[in-house]
Design an enzyme around this catalytic site. Structure first.
Site, PDB file in Angstrom:
ATOM      1  CE  LYS A  54      -3.708  -2.468   2.292  1.00 18.96           C
ATOM      2  NZ  LYS A  54      -4.376  -2.818   3.544  1.00 18.96           N
ATOM      3  CD  GLN A  98      -3.074  -4.505   6.695  1.00 19.53           C
ATOM      4  OE1 GLN A  98      -3.015  -3.584   5.910  1.00 19.53           O
ATOM      5  NE2 GLN A  98      -3.719  -5.626   6.413  1.00 19.53           N
ATOM      6  CG  ASP A 121      -9.801  -0.302   4.469  1.00 14.67           C
ATOM      7  OD1 ASP A 121      -9.464  -0.599   3.309  1.00 14.67           O
ATOM      8  OD2 ASP A 121      -9.104  -0.564   5.468  1.00 14.67           O
TER       9      ASP A 121
END
Ligand code: NAD
Length: 302
Positions: A54, A98, A121
């Site tokens: 990422k 995460q 997200d």
């Protein structure tokens, strides 16, 4: 029939180039770039590798990237305070925590503490609600389903009135892609059926699908005879079925298989995604797009 391959690796490059162009333009006109913070707790090897990918992608696009690594023993209170700090930081437009988090931390509490307008997200209940309402309410569609829809659209597959069958009802893939495909609008307007472990006749439903989206996590679950000739088959499954030595690096790597029997299915389907190299590369790409869009919302450009 040999199906057309829908390659996530190629579509990713197209979308990243589009994002880069927009980032450069916004930087020139407004003097700001998208800011993404990735919070990693502990050193879980899989998490480290996801976060690294990422960060690499965000940097290649000219984003401001903040990598915030925290020790395994960080308290829930400290982590919540960190999120609060980034919620208030105007140079940050996307906050990514995460998962998984260590057991002593309540994941739900942490994810719900993220400002919904920085939840790139798309997992915050506010964004799940926005997705359900649809249209201009939607800010951050969850990344894997957004990638799936993008692949279908860019492959030129007709969705209007199409019979879409989704195998799997998870919160991160099955449920959101089903909602997205049934909404009013381009790349949607489909008639959607969701099937799962309690479905009586999986095969019968799959056989009706013009677009079959499979996210079960069961290697080879979908048999070639379940596929309607000419259908579009999106295989989301990523299953580790063994190990091999990589020709490139000489190191051990996982052998990955999808939920669909690819070799047989490609002779029946009209379009199909490979595993690996299909849906997989799209997720991070859509995360980048959500982060760019977050800045655009802030600037009133969307
Ligand atoms: P999950 O385990 O949360 O959900 C799987 C769903 O499939 C469940 O709703 C279950 O009811 C259904 N299911 C399982 N076995 C079934 C069966 N035999 N018959 C009918 N339905 C069945 O999984 P998930 O998080 O949605 O992920 C699904 C797959 O997609 C996994 O292989 C995962 O690794 C992969 N995945 C890939 C990406 C990506 O490529 N970017 C992202 C997310 C998930």
């Amino acid at each position: 029939m040999t199906a057309k391959l829908i390659k996530g690796t190629e579509i990713r490059e197209q979308i990243l180039a589009e994002i880069k162009e927009e980032v450069d333009k916004i930087k020139a006109e407004h003097g700001v770039v998208p800011g993404l913070v990735t919070i990693l707790v502990g050193e879980n090897p899989a998490s480290v590798s996801y976060v690294t990918a990422k960060i690499r992608t965000a940097k290649s696009l000219g984003f401001k990237e903040v990598q915030d690594n925290q020790p395994e023993d960080i308290t829930e209170e400290q982590l919540l305070a960190l999120i609060d700090k980034y919620n208030k930081d105007d140079s940050i437009h996307g906050i990514l925590v995460q998962l998984p988090l260590p057991k002593h931390i309540d994941e739900k509490k942490v994810l719900n503490a993220i400002d919904p307008d920085k939840d790139v997200d798309g997992f915050h209940p506010v964004n799940v609600g926005r997705l359900m309402i649809g249209g201009s309410e939607v800010k951050f569609p969850p990344c894997t389903p957004a990638g799936i829809q993008e692949m279908i659209v860019r492959a030129g597959v007709e969705t209007e009135g199409a019979e879409v069958v989704v195998v799997g009802r998870s919160n991160i893939v099955g449920k959101p892609i089903a909602v997205m495909m049934m909404q009013k609008g381009p790349g949607a307007n489909a008639t959607v059926t969701v099937v799962h472990t309690r479905t009586k006749d999986l095969a019968a439903h799959c056989k009706r699908a013009d677009i079959l989206i499979v996210a079960a996590g069961v290697p080879g679950l979908v048999k070639p005879e379940w596929i309607k000739p000419g259908a579009c088959v999106i295989d989301v499954g990523v299953n580790r079925v063994g190990e091999k030595i990589s020709e490139k690096t000489g190191k051990k790597v996982a052998i990955l298989k999808g939920d669909v029997d690819f070799d047989a299915a490609k002779e029946i389907a009209g379009w199909i995604t490979p595993v690996p190299g299909g849906v997989g590369p799209m997720t991070i790409t859509m995360l980048m797009r959500n982060t760019l869009n977050s800045l655009k919302f802030r600037l009133g450009l969307m």
